[in-house]
Scaffold this active site. Structure first.
Site, short mmCIF file in Angstrom:
data_model
loop_
_atom_site.label_atom_id
_atom_site.label_comp_id
_atom_site.label_asym_id
_atom_site.label_seq_id
_atom_site.Cartn_x
_atom_site.Cartn_y
_atom_site.Cartn_z
N GLU A 56 24.95 13.80 -7.39
CA GLU A 56 23.59 13.31 -7.58
C GLU A 56 23.42 11.87 -7.12
OE1 GLU A 56 25.02 15.46 -9.60
OE2 GLU A 56 23.60 17.07 -9.20
N HIS A 125 22.12 19.72 -21.84
CA HIS A 125 21.17 20.37 -20.93
C HIS A 125 19.83 20.66 -21.60
CE1 HIS A 125 25.10 21.05 -19.07
NE2 HIS A 125 24.48 21.14 -17.93
#
Length: 320
Positions: A56, A125
């Site tokens: 990322e 998450h």
């Protein structure tokens, strides 16, 4: 309510993918980067829809660089969890380059961040940290609550000349609704989803459908105005304060914890304005997640995250 005759019914997730494809067709500077790119997009646009290595920081830094060369990259982080690895590229570079360069450098990049709970994906998450990004000057932050808003806000974000973070609550991914062709929702404009006269219910992201259900459940006893900010930075202060001045009461519902949250900011904006504060007939209330990591166990997850019953309870307590 969307009622244009050209509207097509599609899911929240499909609306987002459709807008990316449409914007790439009409503007060759738009490109998509991510560790997962829809196959149809890759087939149609080739290298403009690029699957990247699982890094990322790298893909986000690449997007910030591309944006400075005239491109309009859309980065798909897959989950906000992974975006934390790219914090420096967003916070210290994308958000600040325009100011630090004396308006000579723009970063027209969009960062898509699925977020939130509802699927038993555990603590890392299931987060909704839009307030962290809203805190950063130079970033705009949107949290669409319907397929139409998802399409309209993402389209506006892609066309915007400054960086935008688009939070996409995962529990809304399959929600279906009408999406008008070419729909565009201006950044920074809230929408009154339902008019009412007794209580203003400001709901963020995934809490909007639950807020509308709560308003319908209480409709015989309490008239509830549901306001969806849609953009949490900048907030549409005018619409929120105007609603509270009419109703005299406010409840804020947000899937994120109350600590340092968008809900806290909304309450502050209401109470620090003397005219709005004078109109209050009860103390503001917040319905938010508990300040805990979201559990993996789905029954425990339900205990941590707010739901319709908590919204109904808060409103009943406010008007009794």
């Amino acid at each position: 309510m969307v009622s244009e005759p050209t509207a097509k019914t599609m899911s929240y997730a499909a609306a987002l993918e459709t807008v990316v494809a449409e914007e790439m067709r009409q503007d060759p500077s738009v490109c998509m980067l991510g560790t997962m790119v829809p196959p149809a997009l890759a087939a149609e646009f080739g290298p403009r829809a690029r699957v990247t290595p699982i890094s990322e920081p790298a893909v986000t830094g690449l997007a910030v660089g591309l944006a400075q060369t005239g491109k309009r990259p859309v980065v798909y982080w897959r989950n906000i969890t992974f975006a934390f690895n790219a914090f420096d590229q967003v916070i210290n570079h994308a958000a600040k380059l325009r100011s630090m360069s004396g308006d000579q450098v723009r970063v027209p990049a969009v960062f898509r961040a699925p977020c939130g709970g509802g699927h038993g994906l555990a603590a890392q998450h299931s987060q909704s940290p839009y307030s962290i990004y809203a805190h950063i000057a130079g970033l705009k932050v949107v949290v669409p609550s319907s397929p139409a808003d998802a399409a309209g806000l993402l389209r506006a974000a892609i066309r915007h000349d400054d960086p935008v973070v688009c939070f996409e609550p995962v529990r809304l991914a399959d929600a279906a609704g009408p999406v008008p062709q070419g729909h565009l929702v201006p950044l920074g404009e809230a929408e009154v989803k339902r008019e009412g006269s007794d209580v203003t219910l400001v709901a963020v992201g995934s809490m909007v459908p639950l807020a509308l259900e709560a308003a319908e459940e209480l409709s015989g006893d309490v008239s509830i105005e549901v306001v969806d900010p849609r953009t949490v930075s900048p907030l549409d202060v005018t619409t929120i304060r105007a609603s509270v001045r009419r109703t005299g009461r406010i409840v804020v519902a947000d899937e994120a914890p109350a600590m340092c949250s968008v809900a806290a900011e909304v309450v502050a904006l209401v109470t620090e304005d003397s005219e709005t504060f004078s109109a209050l007939r009860a103390a503001p209330a917040r319905v938010c997640a508990l300040h805990l990591p979201v559990p993996f166990s789905e029954p425990l997850e339900e205990e941590v995250l707010p739901g319709r019953d908590e919204v109904v309870g808060a409103i009943r307590a406010l008007v009794r």
